[in-house]
Design an enzyme around this catalytic site. Structure first.
Site, short mmCIF file in Angstrom:
data_model
loop_
_atom_site.label_atom_id
_atom_site.label_comp_id
_atom_site.label_asym_id
_atom_site.label_seq_id
_atom_site.Cartn_x
_atom_site.Cartn_y
_atom_site.Cartn_z
N CYS A 46 4.74 5.44 17.10
CA CYS A 46 5.65 5.35 18.24
C CYS A 46 6.89 6.18 17.90
O CYS A 46 7.63 5.86 16.98
CB CYS A 46 6.04 3.90 18.48
SG CYS A 46 7.08 3.66 19.92
N HIS A 65 -1.91 -7.79 2.44
CA HIS A 65 -1.84 -8.34 3.80
C HIS A 65 -2.95 -7.84 4.71
O HIS A 65 -3.06 -8.29 5.86
CB HIS A 65 -0.46 -8.08 4.41
CG HIS A 65 -0.21 -6.68 4.88
ND1 HIS A 65 -0.17 -6.34 6.20
CD2 HIS A 65 0.03 -5.55 4.18
CE1 HIS A 65 0.08 -5.04 6.31
NE2 HIS A 65 0.20 -4.54 5.11
N GLN A 105 -7.63 -0.31 3.38
CA GLN A 105 -8.50 -0.90 4.39
C GLN A 105 -9.88 -1.27 3.83
O GLN A 105 -10.58 -2.10 4.41
CB GLN A 105 -8.69 0.06 5.57
CG GLN A 105 -7.49 0.16 6.48
CD GLN A 105 -7.20 -1.11 7.26
OE1 GLN A 105 -8.04 -1.98 7.42
NE2 GLN A 105 -5.97 -1.22 7.76
N ASN A 127 -7.97 3.76 8.50
CA ASN A 127 -7.34 2.59 9.11
C ASN A 127 -7.37 2.61 10.63
O ASN A 127 -7.20 1.58 11.27
CB ASN A 127 -5.89 2.46 8.63
CG ASN A 127 -5.09 3.74 8.85
OD1 ASN A 127 -5.44 4.79 8.30
ND2 ASN A 127 -4.04 3.67 9.64
N SER A 149 -3.58 -3.36 -0.92
CA SER A 149 -2.52 -4.13 -0.27
C SER A 149 -3.07 -5.49 0.11
O SER A 149 -4.20 -5.61 0.59
CB SER A 149 -2.03 -3.40 0.98
OG SER A 149 -0.97 -4.10 1.59
N GLY A 160 0.80 -1.22 0.00
CA GLY A 160 0.00 0.00 0.00
C GLY A 160 0.83 1.27 0.00
O GLY A 160 0.49 2.24 -0.68
N THR A 161 1.91 1.27 0.74
CA THR A 161 2.76 2.47 0.81
C THR A 161 3.34 2.82 -0.55
O THR A 161 3.30 3.98 -0.99
CB THR A 161 3.89 2.29 1.84
OG1 THR A 161 3.31 2.22 3.15
CG2 THR A 161 4.88 3.43 1.79
N THR A 166 11.80 -6.99 -10.84
CA THR A 166 11.27 -8.34 -11.05
C THR A 166 10.03 -8.55 -10.19
O THR A 166 10.03 -8.27 -8.99
CB THR A 166 12.33 -9.39 -10.67
OG1 THR A 166 13.48 -9.18 -11.51
CG2 THR A 166 11.81 -10.80 -10.88
#
Length: 384
Positions: free
Chosen positions: A328, A202, A180, A152, A200, A71-72, A238
């Site tokens: 964080c 995952h 999301q 998100n 994305s 996604g980034t 690739t």
């Protein structure tokens, strides 16, 4: 100790069928899709089938879908690629919102350093962007509008169709971060007034490290990565064959079960909110985000009188994985930029915890989890 995972919005467990699909590729298809020999042709065919399957799920042509690392990269590529192309047409103004993922906000800020002008729209107390604010921000030199489909951290769903209609009427490219949203909201790019959309794998029980970007055929665009001619010269490197196959399988599974999954996840989310109100006190639990225009699997709750860092530590000690929904920095938990943008009071900003549900979670698991944390929540309530 039993470990319970309530952080699916951060990353979701790999679906067993996805793992099987990927393992087959790892074992059998190891050629480079750019090679001309039989191994390369087999790899290219597999990549093509994976692209077609994902394109069918989101309603676009296969040649409008480009594989990325996630996604980034999709967000960075979409925003930078269109902005730089539009800059050559004398348009260097970008519109976004204050609740976007950092992959969007920091890309826009980077472009500011290149000379682009940026308008960051405010949101209401539920985290919603107003389409009228988008329209008011448009200038003759506006190059791009980028607004996420669903947040998100809070799950709030944005009025993408209304914003897209405004962008389409004014001839301005419109990018949507749907990382999301995929698998939770029906997406049909044949009808949505959207020019670029980021995905994305995952987040939908697919593998980490693979994403996709939809780019409408008519759009001016400059690639972010250079090298070979992969992905029709728009994303060199690739291709991740096993990742693409896993993404395709995960996307099909997610969309085919979308209705039943939404009902089940809605039930889990609402059940959990009620359990937290019972454990901590209904008057001390605040739901952050829109109550109805929301993703089914995300519940962002503030435990008034407690603090996020202590809550996260206690949840972790109880074996329950949750998130503060915040960055964080230098070892300290900072209030979420999303919740700050929503104008929430300090007591809610500093006590927010994001719970997100998905594959493997059950009502019985929620019951066990609430029993495990009842003691420390009761203690926190007493001390508040």
């Amino acid at each position: 100790m039993e470990r319970i995972y309530f952080d699916h919005a951060a990353s979701s467990p790999l679906h067993p069928d996805v793992a099987d699909a990927m393992m087959t590729v790892y074992k059998e298809t190891f050629g480079n899709a750019s090679s001309t020999h039989s191994f390369g042709r087999a790899a290219k065919a597999l990549l093509g089938r994976s692209r077609e399957r994902i394109a069918a799920v989101v309603g676009c042509a296969p040649n409008e879908l480009y594989f990325t690392s996630g996604g980034t990269e999709s967000d960075n590529t979409a925003i930078t690629g269109v902005a730089r192309a539009m800059d050559k047409q004398g348009k260097a103004h970008i519109i976004t919102s204050s609740v976007e993922h950092h992959a969007v906000l920091r890309t826009c800020e980077s472009l500011q350093k290149e000379g682009f002008e940026l308008t960051v729209l405010s949101v209401d107390a539920f985290g919603l962007v107003s389409p009228s604010d988008v329209e008011a921000a448009i200038r003759p030199d506006t190059a791009l509008i980028t607004v996420m489909y669903a947040n998100n951290e809070t799950g709030t769903i944005q009025p993408i169709e209304a914003i897209g209609a405004i962008a389409r009427e004014r001839g301005i490219p419109f990018h949507v971060d749907a990382v999301q949203a995929l698998g939770s909201i029906p997406i049909d790019l044949k009808t949505l007034p959207v020019d670029l959309m980021s995905f994305s794998a995952h987040k939908i029980n697919g593998p980490q490290g693979i994403g996709a970007l939809y780019i409408a055929k008519h759009l001016p665009f400059e690639p972010l990565l250079f090298g070979g001619s992969q992905e029709r010269k728009r994303r060199a490197g690739t291709e991740n064959l096993a990742g693409a196959a896993g993404f395709a399988k995960a996307a099909e599974l997610a969309v085919n079960s979308l209705t039943e999954k939404k009902l089940f996840l809605d039930m889990l989310r609402l059940n959990w909110i009620e359990r937290m109100k019972t454990a901590y006190g209904a008057e001390r639990i605040a739901v952050n985000g829109h109550l109805s225009q929301t993703l089914p699997h995300i519940a962002n709750l503030s435990f008034i009188g407690s603090d996020t860092e202590t809550l996260l530590m206690n949840f972790d000690l109880a074996g329950i994985a949750v998130s503060g929904g915040s960055a964080c920095t230098a070892g300290a938990i900072e209030p979420s930029h999303v919740l700050i943008a929503m104008g929430l009071p300090e007591a809610r900003l500093t006590s927010a915890v994001r719970f997100s549900f998905g594959l493997g979670n059950t009502l019985e698991e929620l019951e066990r989890a609430s029993e495990k944390i009842a003691t420390f929540l009761n203690r926190a309530r007493t001390n508040a």
